[in-house]
Write a protein that holds these residues in place. Sequence first.
Motif, mmCIF file in Angstrom:
data_model
loop_
_atom_site.group_PDB
_atom_site.id
_atom_site.type_symbol
_atom_site.label_atom_id
_atom_site.label_comp_id
_atom_site.label_asym_id
_atom_site.label_seq_id
_atom_site.Cartn_x
_atom_site.Cartn_y
_atom_site.Cartn_z
ATOM 1 N N HIS A 1 -4.749 -94.500 0.396
ATOM 2 C CA HIS A 1 -5.101 -94.957 1.674
ATOM 3 C C HIS A 1 -6.550 -95.287 1.724
ATOM 4 O O HIS A 1 -7.193 -96.237 2.273
ATOM 5 N N GLU A 2 -7.317 -94.834 0.647
ATOM 6 C CA GLU A 2 -8.781 -95.302 0.534
ATOM 7 C C GLU A 2 -8.618 -96.727 -0.181
ATOM 8 O O GLU A 2 -9.440 -97.751 0.356
ATOM 9 N N VAL A 3 -7.654 -97.062 -0.810
ATOM 10 C CA VAL A 3 -7.549 -98.651 -1.352
ATOM 11 C C VAL A 3 -6.970 -99.366 -0.114
ATOM 12 O O VAL A 3 -7.568 -100.796 0.046
ATOM 13 N N ASP A 4 -6.253 -98.914 0.807
ATOM 14 C CA ASP A 4 -5.781 -99.667 1.982
ATOM 15 C C ASP A 4 -7.117 -100.039 2.720
ATOM 16 O O ASP A 4 -7.181 -101.170 3.205
ATOM 17 N N ASP A 5 -7.948 -99.060 3.044
ATOM 18 C CA ASP A 5 -9.204 -99.215 4.070
ATOM 19 C C ASP A 5 -10.032 -100.394 3.165
ATOM 20 O O ASP A 5 -10.520 -101.089 3.941
ATOM 21 N N VAL A 6 -10.421 -100.225 1.936
ATOM 22 C CA VAL A 6 -11.122 -101.227 1.142
ATOM 23 C C VAL A 6 -10.370 -102.636 1.247
ATOM 24 O O VAL A 6 -11.366 -103.579 1.797
ATOM 25 N N LEU A 7 -9.132 -102.664 1.259
ATOM 26 C CA LEU A 7 -8.644 -104.099 1.221
ATOM 27 C C LEU A 7 -8.642 -104.831 2.791
ATOM 28 O O LEU A 7 -8.973 -105.689 3.074
ATOM 29 N N GLU B 1 -14.210 -111.195 4.961
ATOM 30 C CA GLU B 1 -14.500 -112.251 4.233
ATOM 31 C C GLU B 1 -13.488 -113.644 4.455
ATOM 32 O O GLU B 1 -13.524 -114.712 3.966
ATOM 33 N N VAL B 2 -12.327 -113.176 5.002
ATOM 34 C CA VAL B 2 -11.452 -114.078 5.162
ATOM 35 C C VAL B 2 -10.981 -114.427 6.651
ATOM 36 O O VAL B 2 -11.258 -115.590 7.345
ATOM 37 N N LEU B 3 -10.723 -113.419 7.631
ATOM 38 C CA LEU B 3 -10.659 -113.558 9.007
ATOM 39 C C LEU B 3 -11.770 -113.715 9.694
ATOM 40 O O LEU B 3 -11.977 -114.511 10.625
ATOM 41 N N GLU B 4 -12.995 -113.326 9.349
ATOM 42 C CA GLU B 4 -14.364 -113.361 9.850
ATOM 43 C C GLU B 4 -14.321 -113.054 11.593
ATOM 44 O O GLU B 4 -14.740 -113.933 12.111
ATOM 45 N N GLY B 5 -13.687 -111.989 11.878
ATOM 46 C CA GLY B 5 -13.748 -111.601 13.191
ATOM 47 C C GLY B 5 -12.794 -112.422 13.905
ATOM 48 O O GLY B 5 -12.577 -112.220 15.173
ATOM 49 N N GLY B 6 -11.684 -112.946 13.353
ATOM 50 C CA GLY B 6 -10.569 -113.691 13.990
ATOM 51 C C GLY B 6 -9.504 -112.740 14.763
ATOM 52 O O GLY B 6 -9.448 -111.575 14.327
ATOM 53 N N VAL C 1 -1.614 -110.564 8.845
ATOM 54 C CA VAL C 1 -1.603 -110.369 7.307
ATOM 55 C C VAL C 1 -1.038 -109.139 7.057
ATOM 56 O O VAL C 1 -1.340 -108.102 7.586
ATOM 57 N N ASN C 2 -0.020 -109.151 6.300
ATOM 58 C CA ASN C 2 0.773 -108.219 5.816
ATOM 59 C C ASN C 2 0.629 -107.749 4.259
ATOM 60 O O ASN C 2 0.835 -108.550 3.610
ATOM 61 N N SER D 1 -6.765 -119.153 1.916
ATOM 62 C CA SER D 1 -8.098 -118.281 2.055
ATOM 63 C C SER D 1 -7.971 -116.803 1.230
ATOM 64 O O SER D 1 -9.181 -116.456 0.824
ATOM 65 N N LEU D 2 -6.911 -116.350 1.598
ATOM 66 C CA LEU D 2 -6.654 -115.122 0.920
ATOM 67 C C LEU D 2 -6.940 -115.107 -0.717
ATOM 68 O O LEU D 2 -7.382 -114.110 -1.135
#
Length: 244
Positions: A3-9, A16-21, A43-44, A103-104
């Motif tokens: 779950h910690e890796v999930d939070d980082v991703l 850096e990709v969605l930028e608040g979208g 994004v899944n 972008s990803l």
Amino acid sequence: MIHEVDDVLRSLIRAEVLEGGQITVVFDAPTREWAAKVNSPMVNLYLYDIREDMRRRERGLHNEYDERGAIVARRRPPRYFKLSYLITAWTKRPEDEHRLLSSLLACLLRYEALPPERLTGSLAEIGAVVPLSIALPPPEDRSFADVWSALGGELKPSLDLVVSVPVTSSPVYETGPPVGDEGLRARFGDVPERASGETQDQPGRKGLPVYGSRPGRPHREPGAPRSSGAVRITETRGTTPEDV
């Protein structure tokens, strides 16, 4: 740990990709039923495989130090496990999905490991590097088509992300107390003489011969004739035995 890796991703993609979208980041299984309910861009990142990274396994023990630099405990080195994510983009138009995947890919290619400043929890406490790889060919025993077949969905453009996560769940072996400030001391001196008849290993014990002597053998004076084949060793202190 997972779950910690999930939070980082999630935080990395949002920043850096969605930028608040207005695009959601989820970790659902992209089955046919799930895909039919998607009604907004997202994004899944589906975690479809967990296995140990045998190339990173180490042997031996790692030392733990206190504030003085003394070893206080030892533990086994961390074992790395590969978390494989299937990354897909979901929009109403294929062109938008391709743009989002591009972008990803550009974002994740900038990193060879998860950014240390984004690590939290046990990942931050370990202090080890968390490597990642993106869009590498799948191993021989697995293909992405098989993953989609197992999910019961239609084949869709995707990115394969693999994160090697260190796990430190192992026993801790405490060390003995450190030696005092005076350190170890060794004393040197003459070995005290033993009384006649004492053994070398057990001083004071009578009835056993001194090491290197034989009981019942009379002392041969210098110049006396030698007996047939017998070896005589003197027990007189300070006298060098003759070679016969």
